[in-house]
Motif scaffolding. Structure first.
Motif, PDB file in Angstrom:
ATOM      1  N   HIS A 159      64.690  31.995  45.753  1.00  0.00           N
ATOM      2  CA  HIS A 159      65.839  32.811  46.151  1.00  0.00           C
ATOM      3  C   HIS A 159      65.556  34.288  45.893  1.00  0.00           C
ATOM      4  CE1 HIS A 159      67.415  28.769  45.207  1.00  0.00           C
ATOM      5  NE2 HIS A 159      68.275  29.004  46.202  1.00  0.00           N
ATOM      6  N   ASP A 160      66.262  35.117  46.609  1.00  0.00           N
ATOM      7  CA  ASP A 160      66.128  36.561  46.425  1.00  0.00           C
ATOM      8  C   ASP A 160      66.967  36.950  45.207  1.00  0.00           C
ATOM      9  OD1 ASP A 160      65.595  39.202  46.659  1.00  0.00           O
ATOM     10  OD2 ASP A 160      66.881  39.545  48.414  1.00  0.00           O
ATOM     11  N   LEU A 161      66.324  36.923  44.009  1.00  0.00           N
ATOM     12  CA  LEU A 161      67.050  37.080  42.751  1.00  0.00           C
ATOM     13  C   LEU A 161      66.809  38.458  42.158  1.00  0.00           C
ATOM     14  CD1 LEU A 161      68.745  35.338  40.705  1.00  0.00           C
ATOM     15  CD2 LEU A 161      66.590  34.989  39.484  1.00  0.00           C
ATOM     16  N   ASP A 162      67.867  39.116  41.760  1.00  0.00           N
ATOM     17  CA  ASP A 162      67.775  40.408  41.079  1.00  0.00           C
ATOM     18  C   ASP A 162      67.586  40.120  39.588  1.00  0.00           C
ATOM     19  OD1 ASP A 162      68.072  42.846  39.842  1.00  0.00           O
ATOM     20  OD2 ASP A 162      69.760  43.494  41.088  1.00  0.00           O
ATOM     21  N   ILE A 163      66.353  40.219  39.098  1.00  0.00           N
ATOM     22  CA  ILE A 163      66.067  39.827  37.720  1.00  0.00           C
ATOM     23  C   ILE A 163      66.671  40.784  36.702  1.00  0.00           C
ATOM     24  CG2 ILE A 163      63.932  38.696  38.428  1.00  0.00           C
ATOM     25  CD1 ILE A 163      62.404  41.022  37.179  1.00  0.00           C
ATOM     26  N   THR A 164      67.076  41.958  37.158  1.00  0.00           N
ATOM     27  CA  THR A 164      67.694  42.915  36.234  1.00  0.00           C
ATOM     28  C   THR A 164      69.178  42.642  36.057  1.00  0.00           C
ATOM     29  OG1 THR A 164      66.084  44.600  36.870  1.00  0.00           O
ATOM     30  CG2 THR A 164      68.073  45.355  35.754  1.00  0.00           C
ATOM     31  N   ALA A 165      69.850  42.307  37.154  1.00  0.00           N
ATOM     32  CA  ALA A 165      71.302  42.131  37.113  1.00  0.00           C
ATOM     33  C   ALA A 165      71.714  40.703  36.743  1.00  0.00           C
ATOM     34  CB  ALA A 165      71.908  42.506  38.455  1.00  0.00           C
ATOM     35  N   THR A 166      70.835  39.722  37.010  1.00  0.00           N
ATOM     36  CA  THR A 166      71.188  38.320  36.781  1.00  0.00           C
ATOM     37  C   THR A 166      71.211  37.991  35.288  1.00  0.00           C
ATOM     38  OG1 THR A 166      70.182  37.693  38.879  1.00  0.00           O
ATOM     39  CG2 THR A 166      70.537  35.933  37.276  1.00  0.00           C
ATOM     40  N   ARG A 167      72.241  37.278  34.869  1.00  0.00           N
ATOM     41  CA  ARG A 167      72.346  36.810  33.487  1.00  0.00           C
ATOM     42  C   ARG A 167      71.860  35.361  33.416  1.00  0.00           C
ATOM     43  NH1 ARG A 167      72.516  41.576  31.028  1.00  0.00           N
ATOM     44  NH2 ARG A 167      73.987  42.952  32.088  1.00  0.00           N
ATOM     45  N   ILE A 168      71.358  34.991  32.257  1.00  0.00           N
ATOM     46  CA  ILE A 168      70.696  33.703  32.121  1.00  0.00           C
ATOM     47  C   ILE A 168      71.617  32.533  32.411  1.00  0.00           C
ATOM     48  CG2 ILE A 168      71.135  33.475  29.642  1.00  0.00           C
ATOM     49  CD1 ILE A 168      67.945  32.454  31.607  1.00  0.00           C
ATOM     50  N   GLU A 169      72.930  32.651  32.098  1.00  0.00           N
ATOM     51  CA  GLU A 169      73.832  31.526  32.322  1.00  0.00           C
ATOM     52  C   GLU A 169      74.004  31.205  33.803  1.00  0.00           C
ATOM     53  OE1 GLU A 169      76.474  35.172  31.453  1.00  0.00           O
ATOM     54  OE2 GLU A 169      74.572  34.301  30.755  1.00  0.00           O
ATOM     55  N   ALA A 170      73.649  32.177  34.668  1.00  0.00           N
ATOM     56  CA  ALA A 170      73.789  31.943  36.109  1.00  0.00           C
ATOM     57  C   ALA A 170      72.684  31.046  36.651  1.00  0.00           C
ATOM     58  CB  ALA A 170      73.788  33.276  36.853  1.00  0.00           C
ATOM     59  N   VAL A 171      71.597  30.931  35.952  1.00  0.00           N
ATOM     60  CA  VAL A 171      70.452  30.166  36.460  1.00  0.00           C
ATOM     61  C   VAL A 171      70.006  29.048  35.524  1.00  0.00           C
ATOM     62  CG1 VAL A 171      69.547  32.028  37.915  1.00  0.00           C
ATOM     63  CG2 VAL A 171      68.905  31.917  35.493  1.00  0.00           C
ATOM     64  N   MET A 172      70.613  28.947  34.365  1.00  0.00           N
ATOM     65  CA  MET A 172      70.196  27.926  33.391  1.00  0.00           C
ATOM     66  C   MET A 172      70.661  26.536  33.819  1.00  0.00           C
ATOM     67  SD  MET A 172      72.928  28.476  30.289  1.00  0.00           S
ATOM     68  CE  MET A 172      74.656  28.019  30.474  1.00  0.00           C
ATOM     69  N   THR A 173      70.080  25.521  33.200  1.00  0.00           N
ATOM     70  CA  THR A 173      70.533  24.138  33.377  1.00  0.00           C
ATOM     71  C   THR A 173      71.572  23.848  32.308  1.00  0.00           C
ATOM     72  OG1 THR A 173      68.414  23.407  34.280  1.00  0.00           O
ATOM     73  CG2 THR A 173      69.843  21.712  33.327  1.00  0.00           C
ATOM     74  N   ARG A 174      72.764  23.478  32.737  1.00  0.00           N
ATOM     75  CA  ARG A 174      73.826  23.188  31.778  1.00  0.00           C
ATOM     76  C   ARG A 174      73.713  21.746  31.278  1.00  0.00           C
ATOM     77  NH1 ARG A 174      77.541  27.274  31.773  1.00  0.00           N
ATOM     78  NH2 ARG A 174      77.334  28.770  33.506  1.00  0.00           N
ATOM     79  N   ALA A 175      74.307  21.481  30.117  1.00  0.00           N
ATOM     80  CA  ALA A 175      74.254  20.140  29.508  1.00  0.00           C
ATOM     81  C   ALA A 175      72.815  19.639  29.447  1.00  0.00           C
ATOM     82  CB  ALA A 175      75.133  19.166  30.280  1.00  0.00           C
ATOM     83  N   PRO A 176      71.930  20.362  28.772  1.00  0.00           N
ATOM     84  CA  PRO A 176      70.515  19.964  28.736  1.00  0.00           C
ATOM     85  C   PRO A 176      70.297  18.679  27.944  1.00  0.00           C
ATOM     86  CG  PRO A 176      70.925  21.719  27.164  1.00  0.00           C
ATOM     87  CD  PRO A 176      72.182  21.568  27.958  1.00  0.00           C
ATOM     88  N   LYS A 177      69.223  17.998  28.259  1.00  0.00           N
ATOM     89  CA  LYS A 177      68.855  16.790  27.525  1.00  0.00           C
ATOM     90  C   LYS A 177      68.357  17.205  26.135  1.00  0.00           C
ATOM     91  CE  LYS A 177      67.622  14.095  31.613  1.00  0.00           C
ATOM     92  NZ  LYS A 177      68.103  15.089  32.588  1.00  0.00           N
ATOM     93  N   THR A 178      68.783  16.468  25.128  1.00  0.00           N
ATOM     94  CA  THR A 178      68.404  16.773  23.744  1.00  0.00           C
ATOM     95  C   THR A 178      68.036  15.480  23.028  1.00  0.00           C
ATOM     96  OG1 THR A 178      70.671  16.562  22.948  1.00  0.00           O
ATOM     97  CG2 THR A 178      69.971  18.758  23.675  1.00  0.00           C
ATOM     98  N   ILE A 179      67.516  15.638  21.827  1.00  0.00           N
ATOM     99  CA  ILE A 179      67.174  14.489  20.987  1.00  0.00           C
ATOM    100  C   ILE A 179      67.408  14.877  19.533  1.00  0.00           C
ATOM    101  CG2 ILE A 179      64.721  15.066  20.638  1.00  0.00           C
ATOM    102  CD1 ILE A 179      64.135  12.042  21.074  1.00  0.00           C
ATOM    103  N   SER A 180      67.687  13.902  18.698  1.00  0.00           N
ATOM    104  CA  SER A 180      67.897  14.171  17.275  1.00  0.00           C
ATOM    105  C   SER A 180      66.587  14.570  16.605  1.00  0.00           C
ATOM    106  CB  SER A 180      68.458  12.933  16.580  1.00  0.00           C
ATOM    107  OG  SER A 180      68.433  13.090  15.165  1.00  0.00           O
ATOM    108  N   GLU A 181      66.656  15.518  15.709  1.00  0.00           N
ATOM    109  CA  GLU A 181      65.463  15.910  14.963  1.00  0.00           C
ATOM    110  C   GLU A 181      64.965  14.780  14.061  1.00  0.00           C
ATOM    111  OE1 GLU A 181      66.504  19.252  12.533  1.00  0.00           O
ATOM    112  OE2 GLU A 181      67.690  18.051  11.125  1.00  0.00           O
ATOM    113  N   ASP A 182      65.825  13.791  13.798  1.00  0.00           N
ATOM    114  CA  ASP A 182      65.443  12.654  12.959  1.00  0.00           C
ATOM    115  C   ASP A 182      64.810  11.521  13.754  1.00  0.00           C
ATOM    116  OD1 ASP A 182      66.451  13.831  10.603  1.00  0.00           O
ATOM    117  OD2 ASP A 182      68.478  13.175  11.088  1.00  0.00           O
TER     118      ASP A 182
END
Length: 328
Positions: free
Chosen positions: A263-286
């Motif tokens: 996409h034609d993305l403005d890397i200066t104006a774009t904030r990370i929450e606009a392009v991040m993956t929400r609800a990421p997969k995680t695992i317990s440290e244990d």
């Protein structure tokens, strides 16, 4: 000694006969198992000292292996050579120990010589012989019958089927004790920390993950360009995204970056929450690191974020970290 011509067929036939005789010898043990094995297991479980295994010649080699198997499956054990025992090594045996003595004939003079001293010390004596009427069998507190109908050796002389039977009976004793003791795979791993099983069962996510200053993380509102710099500095191919309270809200990965390039993305104006993956997969440290490896493989992803017991972000890792740890 004279040699005579033998054919390939002769060799294979003798080898098959050997295996058949030894298989029959081991199979015959099943029908002879009785309360003696139960009492032997009870003696191992009640032992407050160590299991001292002894045997002469080929029986000694088998005894060495049985001692090693017992030790690695929750029953502390070691081997003492009976001849050396008569010259000082008997001092290794105490009244709190259990002695397991092996001899096919049950008449090994080196062992018979130390039996009265073992009994005088008060150690429980278990013998494993091929002759229930032998001196060793009659002297023992518990006797295990490892007799065989014949040796696999064509001369019926070289210890072959008899040593196989003794080894199998020793394994049966060790495995029965393992089960009665409630010995687990995790317990096994603790006695094998240098092996592959130990690494799979002892290494946890918290042991391999990047944490503290090495953890790639940016806050909501961070410019896209700064998030890329954080990913580059931390070299994990991703960065976590957290809100003002430090709670995890998303992740930005190399895969997300590739999608942004379409996409034609403005890397200066774009904030990370606009392009991040929400609800990421995680695992317990244990979680076990081996479990994390399976998680990555099943989902065909390269990295994961780790959380503590309260759901707080504590670390990040990728498949390369698991490879370095020897987990995969």
């Amino acid at each position: 000694m004279t040699s005579r011509p033998v054919t390939a067929s002769d060799i294979l036939e003798l080898a098959r006969r050997t295996l058949a005789i030894e298989a029959d010898a081991v199979s015959a043990l099943k029908d002879r198992l009785d309360d003696s094995l139960v009492r032997a297991v009870d003696a191992l479980l009640a032992c407050k000292g160590r299991v001292v295994v002894t045997g002469m010649g080929k029986s000694g080699h088998v005894g060495n292996k049985i001692a090693a198997t017992l030790a690695s499956t929750g029953t502390p054990a070691f081997f003492v050579h009976p001849a050396e025992a008569s010259h000082g090594d008997l001092g290794m045996i105490t009244g709190q120990d259990v002695v397991l003595a092996l001899s096919n004939s049950g008449e090994s003079p080196e062992i018979i010589a130390i039996l009265p001293l073992i009994k005088r010390r008060g150690a429980k004596l278990i013998t494993m012989t091929g002759r229930p009427q032998s001196t060793m069998a009659r002297t023992a507190d518990i006797h295990l019958d490892a007799g065989v109908a014949q040796e696999a050796c064509p001369l019926n002389l070289a210890p072959t089927a008899s040593t196989t039977a003794a080894l199998a009976l020793g394994d049966a004793l060790a495995v029965a004790a393992l089960h009665a003791r409630g010995f687990t795979a995790e317990d096994f791993a603790r006695t094998h920390p240098g092996g592959a099983l130990g690494r799979r069962l002892l290494v946890h996510v918290r042991d391999v993950m990047h944490k503290g200053d090495a953890l790639p993380v940016v806050g909501v509102g961070t410019p896209f360009k700064e998030a890329l710099l954080e990913m580059t500095r931390k070299k994990l191919g991703m960065t976590a995204v957290v809100d003002a309270t430090g709670s995890l809200v998303g992740v930005f990965t190399d895969g997300d970056l590739r999608r942004c390039l379409d996409h034609d993305l403005d890397i200066t104006a774009t904030r990370i929450e606009a392009v991040m993956t929400r609800a990421p997969k995680t695992i317990s440290e244990d979680a076990l690191a081996a479990e994390a490896a399976r998680f990555l493989e099943e989902r065909q992803i390269n990295g994961l974020l780790a959380l503590d017991g309260e759901g707080r972000l504590t670390g990040a890792f990728n498949m390369h970290d698991l490879l370095r740890a020897g987990v995969v």
